[in-house]
Design a protein around this motif. Structure first.
Motif: not given
Length: 419
Positions: A130, A140-147
């Motif tokens: 993860r 702010e819109s960056f999604d850690l979960n998608a990477h």
């Protein structure tokens, strides 16, 4: 723009895979392969795509990553892979590629980390892959979960770690269950690597495997190995002598008393395992036939365990003895370049210089590996000639080579058909 990009996006092996599959389907039975299968860049790339990126590959041993945060790395073709011990003792496998701009995360062969941190821009991943930190500049819109890191399939059995890069890996459950059973006596989690050797051979990976799958060449090439090794490993071998069969019967009685598995098992043409005696009076693959390590593995009580031989195509063969173990891993580097890694394992509490001498332990297989390197490289040089044409295998001496080439041909044909 589309006219420029379209050729770049086409399958670079378009036409090659169909031609290769056709050549394999129509090859002369029990003969070596056509020249391109040993030296052509396009066929090499096909081997990587259809064999090494789709089949289960032996990667390493669990004892190499004994604690949380321990990792090892390897390359399968152009694919860097990292294997790491995570929480609850779970072994994770990932493409060793940062999800930011693709840099490798772990740049050493092995090590220990708290987190997986990219050395380029410090993106940080948990040991389960993860993404947990990417800085404050991604918006702010960056999604850690998608990477999260891209995982590879991992199968752990009997202390071995196998990886498969395919989305849907082939089933090897029967083999891994048997591996657990046959290796139970050795307590494989509590071993360690005493010695490691890495050799680059200037030959195609298939020539390395072919050389290993027969002992036709042993009498003329491996005097050190034949101090301990039988040239056959089961009583059904057409060359097995009455003396060997009598020795097998005596040793199997001892192994029964110790509750140690020994029965020959095949898993198609790909995997096999069997315990067979070394020469009578010899207990270990050393120059004098005596134990290389005084501290035995697991619940083994006698050094006289013969050799538990384990084959895993496309890239591993192994010898498990009472005092130490030798595991081999083959990884292709190019059409005519192959990395052969040998690791000697002992009980984790064995003390170098007290319980074992690493130079003594490695001497037989150092000599054998070098001799095999010379043989395979000379084989490659001859195959590169315009005079080369496929030659016949001996069904008596080279049945193991026939099985390997048949397995390789079947996998290329079937995997190409699915591509």
């Amino acid at each position: 723009m589309n006219q420029v990009l379209t050729p770049m996006l086409e399958d670079p092996l378009s036409g090659v895979s169909e031609k290769a599959a056709s050549m394999l389907a129509n090859r002369k039975p029990n003969y070596s392969l056509e020249q391109p299968f040993y030296n052509d860049e396009r066929i090499f790339k096909l081997d990587i795509r259809e064999i090494f990126e789709k089949e289960w590959i032996f990667a390493g041993m669990t004892c190499e990553i004994p604690k949380k945060g321990n990792f090892i790395t390897l390359n399968i073709g152009d694919n860097p892979i990292v294997l790491v011990r995570g929480a609850e003792d779970k072994v994770h496998g990932f493409f060793n590629v940062c999800r930011h701009r693709g840099s490798r995360l772990c740049v050493t062969e092995k090590g220990k980390v708290a987190k997986l941190v990219c050395p380029y821009h410090k993106w940080t991943y948990e040991l389960d892959g993860r993404l947990i930190f990417a800085g404050s500049d991604m918006g702010e819109s960056f999604d850690l979960n998608a990477h999260s890191l891209k995982p590879v399939n991992v199968k752990v059995a009997g202390g071995y770690i196998f990886v498969c890069l395919a989305e849907t890996p082939p089933d090897i459950e029967e083999f891994t269950q048997s591996l657990e059973h046959y290796l139970e006596p050795y307590d494989t989690e509590n071993l360690k690597v005493a010695v490691q050797s890495d050799i680059v051979e200037d030959c195609n990976w298939k020539l390395v495997i072919e050389n290993n799958r027969e002992c036709y060449h042993c009498n003329g090439s491996h005097p050190e190995l034949l101090n301990s090794l039988q040239q056959f490993d089961d009583t059904d071998d057409p060359l097995a002598t009455p003396e060997y069969k009598d020795l097998v019967a005596r040793k199997q009685k001892d192994w029964d008393d110790m509750r140690v598995p020994y029965t020959l098992k095949y898993f198609g043409k790909r995997n096999r395992m069997t315990r067979t005696p070394l020469l009578d009076g010899v207990v270990s693959m050393t120059m004098d036939g005596k134990p290389a390590c005084s501290k035995l593995m697991g619940r083994i009580t006698s050094p006289d365990m013969g050799s538990l031989r384990i084959l895993h195509l496309p890239n591993s063969w192994n010898h498990w003895q009472g005092d130490h173990t030798i595991v081999f891993r083959v990884l292709p580097l190019g059409p005519q370049k192959t990395l052969v890694t040998t690791k000697w394992l002992v009980h984790k509490d064995a003390v170098e210089g007290v319980d074992y001498d690493p130079e003594n332990m490695r001497k037989v297989w150092d000599a054998t590996n070098y001799q095999d390197k010379v043989l395979a490289e000379e084989n490659q040089r001859g195959i590169n000639s315009i005079a080369y044409q496929p030659g016949p295998y001996s069904e008596t001496f080279e049945f193991g080579v026939i099985d390997f080439v048949n397995w390789y041909s079947e996998r290329i044909i079937e995997n190409t058909r699915k591509s």
